[in-house]
Enzyme design. Structure first.
Site, short mmCIF file in Angstrom:
data_model
loop_
_atom_site.label_atom_id
_atom_site.label_comp_id
_atom_site.label_asym_id
_atom_site.label_seq_id
_atom_site.Cartn_x
_atom_site.Cartn_y
_atom_site.Cartn_z
N GLY A 165 0.82 -1.22 0.00
CA GLY A 165 0.00 0.00 0.00
C GLY A 165 0.85 1.25 0.00
O GLY A 165 2.08 1.19 -0.08
N GLY A 186 -3.72 -1.79 -2.51
CA GLY A 186 -2.31 -1.58 -2.82
C GLY A 186 -2.00 -2.09 -4.22
O GLY A 186 -2.89 -2.57 -4.92
N ARG A 205 2.27 -16.25 19.34
CA ARG A 205 2.97 -17.54 19.17
C ARG A 205 4.47 -17.35 19.02
O ARG A 205 5.25 -18.08 19.63
CB ARG A 205 2.41 -18.27 17.93
CG ARG A 205 3.09 -19.63 17.69
CD ARG A 205 2.50 -20.37 16.50
NE ARG A 205 2.73 -19.72 15.22
CZ ARG A 205 3.86 -19.78 14.53
NH1 ARG A 205 4.90 -20.44 14.99
NH2 ARG A 205 3.97 -19.16 13.36
N TYR A 258 -14.87 1.34 9.21
CA TYR A 258 -13.45 1.69 9.40
C TYR A 258 -13.22 2.21 10.82
O TYR A 258 -12.34 1.71 11.52
CB TYR A 258 -13.08 2.75 8.37
CG TYR A 258 -11.62 3.15 8.37
CD1 TYR A 258 -10.66 2.39 7.71
CD2 TYR A 258 -11.19 4.30 9.03
CE1 TYR A 258 -9.32 2.76 7.71
CE2 TYR A 258 -9.86 4.68 9.03
CZ TYR A 258 -8.93 3.91 8.37
OH TYR A 258 -7.61 4.28 8.37
N ARG A 312 -8.92 10.31 -1.88
CA ARG A 312 -8.70 11.21 -0.76
C ARG A 312 -8.46 12.63 -1.26
O ARG A 312 -8.14 12.84 -2.44
CB ARG A 312 -7.54 10.72 0.11
CG ARG A 312 -7.99 9.61 1.04
CD ARG A 312 -6.89 9.04 1.89
NE ARG A 312 -6.13 8.02 1.22
CZ ARG A 312 -5.24 7.23 1.82
NH1 ARG A 312 -5.03 7.34 3.11
NH2 ARG A 312 -4.58 6.31 1.14
P1 NAD Z 1 -3.55 1.67 1.46
O1 NAD Z 1 -4.96 1.34 1.14
O2 NAD Z 1 -2.69 2.29 0.41
O3 NAD Z 1 -2.77 0.38 2.01
C1 NAD Z 1 -3.39 -0.68 2.68
C2 NAD Z 1 -2.80 -1.97 2.18
O4 NAD Z 1 -3.43 -3.07 2.86
C3 NAD Z 1 -3.08 -2.19 0.68
O5 NAD Z 1 -1.91 -2.57 0.02
C4 NAD Z 1 -4.13 -3.28 0.66
O6 NAD Z 1 -4.10 -4.04 -0.54
C5 NAD Z 1 -3.78 -4.07 1.91
N1 NAD Z 1 -4.90 -4.84 2.45
C6 NAD Z 1 -6.17 -4.39 2.68
N2 NAD Z 1 -6.91 -5.38 3.20
C7 NAD Z 1 -6.11 -6.47 3.29
C8 NAD Z 1 -6.32 -7.81 3.73
N3 NAD Z 1 -7.50 -8.22 4.18
N4 NAD Z 1 -5.28 -8.68 3.67
C9 NAD Z 1 -4.06 -8.27 3.19
N5 NAD Z 1 -3.81 -7.03 2.77
C10 NAD Z 1 -4.83 -6.13 2.81
O7 NAD Z 1 -3.61 2.60 2.75
P2 NAD Z 1 -2.44 3.39 3.49
O8 NAD Z 1 -2.73 4.83 3.38
O9 NAD Z 1 -1.12 2.88 3.10
O10 NAD Z 1 -2.74 2.97 5.00
C11 NAD Z 1 -1.98 1.95 5.65
C12 NAD Z 1 -2.51 1.77 7.07
O11 NAD Z 1 -2.41 3.00 7.79
C13 NAD Z 1 -3.99 1.36 7.13
O12 NAD Z 1 -4.17 0.46 8.21
C14 NAD Z 1 -4.69 2.65 7.43
O13 NAD Z 1 -5.90 2.43 8.11
C15 NAD Z 1 -3.67 3.37 8.30
N6 NAD Z 1 -3.86 4.82 8.25
C16 NAD Z 1 -3.50 5.53 7.13
C17 NAD Z 1 -3.72 6.90 7.09
C18 NAD Z 1 -3.35 7.73 5.90
O14 NAD Z 1 -3.63 8.93 5.90
N7 NAD Z 1 -2.70 7.20 4.89
C19 NAD Z 1 -4.31 7.55 8.19
C20 NAD Z 1 -4.67 6.79 9.29
C21 NAD Z 1 -4.43 5.43 9.33
N1 UDP Z 2 -12.65 15.97 0.36
C1 UDP Z 2 -13.01 16.94 -0.57
N2 UDP Z 2 -12.89 16.63 -1.90
C2 UDP Z 2 -12.43 15.44 -2.34
C3 UDP Z 2 -12.04 14.47 -1.39
C4 UDP Z 2 -12.18 14.77 -0.04
O1 UDP Z 2 -13.43 18.04 -0.22
O2 UDP Z 2 -12.36 15.27 -3.58
C5 UDP Z 2 -12.78 16.32 1.78
C6 UDP Z 2 -13.48 15.26 2.65
O3 UDP Z 2 -14.87 15.46 2.64
C7 UDP Z 2 -12.86 15.53 4.01
C8 UDP Z 2 -11.43 16.00 3.68
O4 UDP Z 2 -11.47 16.43 2.31
O5 UDP Z 2 -13.53 16.59 4.65
C9 UDP Z 2 -10.39 14.91 3.82
O6 UDP Z 2 -10.85 13.77 3.11
P1 UDP Z 2 -9.98 12.47 2.91
O7 UDP Z 2 -10.82 11.47 2.20
O8 UDP Z 2 -8.68 12.84 2.33
O9 UDP Z 2 -9.67 11.96 4.40
P2 UDP Z 2 -10.62 11.74 5.68
O10 UDP Z 2 -12.00 12.22 5.42
O11 UDP Z 2 -10.57 10.27 5.89
O12 UDP Z 2 -9.96 12.53 6.72
#
Ligand code: NAD
Ligand code: UDP
Length: 312
Positions: A11, A37, A105, A144, A185
């Site tokens: 991801g 991902g 484990r 989520y 996003r």
């Molecule tokens: P992402 O969607 O790019 O990455 C998530 C990865 O997990 C992907 O590669 C996806 O294929 C894999 N995945 C999903 N479900 C799976 C499953 N059941 N089995 C195996 N693999 C699985 O998202 P990201 O932005 O890289 O986020 C990574 C982690 O960080 C997530 O847990 C997310 O909730 C957390 N997080 C991210 C943000 C952010 O802003 N990017 C903010 C808060 C929390």
């Molecule tokens: N948002 C927006 N336009 C877009 C995508 C998102 O205005 O095309 C807004 C969304 O409603 C939220 C903020 O931007 O208020 C951040 O959204 P994002 O999906 O990035 O993250 P999250 O809501 O999970 O914080």
């Protein structure tokens, strides 16, 4: 040499984490089902001697021998996690139970990538770790938000009951290269729209705020948190610079020199009004704070999307 498992390693965040860990001479096992991902995020690592990738869905048990587990697997974008809400719950609950069972484990430390979403539409501002949040348990974001809350509960219960060595990172909005073009996003949407000459879609009036952290800052914090020995409990990781979403859209238009206009679309249900981390605990325990400013991070991210869209 230590062997480290990264779930969700293909991801956005996971692939950057794999890159950084490989620089520190560790063996990496990346486990991913490629739901949100992509192999493209880790293709450059396929020939690396210390990198191994396994296609596996963590809702099924996994038997491996590793020293540490970074548990990131879970779609993070609202569009992706709502595509199959039940699966999102399963990934957070069954997936986290499986990874905790594995950690128990093999006696490996496990770090959970939790989220600022556990605070929901926060009534306390900025959000400290002690705040219990304001989450709608039955809304579109609940799969989520509640999923991550249960994942944190499981982490703490395995720690208390089974002495599993844990760390919990509450990650706030993070952005940077390797976000998917169709990620949905705010930052990726706005950059792709600005570069394509399309209108930028601001949801609601754009006065809702977020605090955006550049990916390299966040990855440093995750690695620092994994190394902490004298402390267990959730830690906020993010950039405390709070900004209205409309201002982000305007900044991106300026930085891309785009002629795109801003249009407003309806605000998704339960969209949090304000979000900003209190990072005092991360500063104290990890000696960490973000270094990259929003404009600097956006410039790097814009350059990445230009490449993805074949504009340079
Ligand atoms: P992402 O969607 O790019 O990455 C998530 C990865 O997990 C992907 O590669 C996806 O294929 C894999 N995945 C999903 N479900 C799976 C499953 N059941 N089995 C195996 N693999 C699985 O998202 P990201 O932005 O890289 O986020 C990574 C982690 O960080 C997530 O847990 C997310 O909730 C957390 N997080 C991210 C943000 C952010 O802003 N990017 C903010 C808060 C929390
Ligand atoms: N948002 C927006 N336009 C877009 C995508 C998102 O205005 O095309 C807004 C969304 O409603 C939220 C903020 O931007 O208020 C951040 O959204 P994002 O999906 O990035 O993250 P999250 O809501 O999970 O914080």
């Amino acid at each position: 040499m230590k062997r480290i498992l990264v779930t969700g390693g293909a991801g956005f965040l996971g692939s950057h984490l794999c890159d950084s860990l490989l620089e520190k001479s560790t063996d990496i096992v990346c486990v991913d089902n490629f739901f949100s991902g992509s192999k493209d995020n880790i293709r450059h690592l396929f020939s690396h001697t210390h990198f191994e990738s396994i296609r596996h869905d963590i809702i099924h048990p996994l038997f491996l021998e590793v020293d540490k587990i970074y548990h990131l697997a879970c779609p993070a974008s609202p569009i992706h996690y709502q595509l199959n809400a039940i699966k999102t719950v399963k990934t957070n609950v069954m997936g986290t139970i499986n990874m905790l069972g594995l950690a128990k484990r093999i006696k490996a430390r496990i770090l959970l990538a939790s989220s600022s979403e556990i605070y929901g539409d926060a009534k306390v501002h900025p959000q400290p770790e002690g705040y219990w949040g304001n989450v709608n348990p039955i809304g579109y974001r609940s799969c989520y938000d509640e999923g991550k809350r249960v994942a944190e509960t499981l982490m703490m219960d395995y720690h208390r009951q089974n002495k599993v060595d844990i760390q919990i990172a509450r990650i706030f909005n993070t952005y940077g290269p390797r976000m998917a073009v169709n990620d949905g996003r705010a930052i990726s949407n706005f950059i792709v729209q600005a570069l394509s000459g399309e209108p930028l879609t601001v949801y609601g009036d754009g006065s809702q705020t977020r605090s955006f952290c550049y990916v390299s800052d966040l990855i440093q914090a995750l690695i620092a948190l994994m190394a902490v020995d004298d402390f267990t409990g959730p830690v906020n990781l993010g950039n405390p610079e709070e900004i209205p979403v409309l201002d982000v859209a305007e900044t991106i238009i300026k930085l891309t020199k785009s002629s795109s206009k801003i249009i407003h679309k309806s605000l998704p249900a339960d969209d949090p009004l304000r979000r900003c981390p209190d990072i005092s605990l991360a500063k104290e325990k990890l000696g960490w704070k973000p270094r990259i400013s929003l404009e600097e991070g956006l410039d790097k991210t814009i350059a990445y999307f230009k490449e993805m869209l074949h504009l340079q």
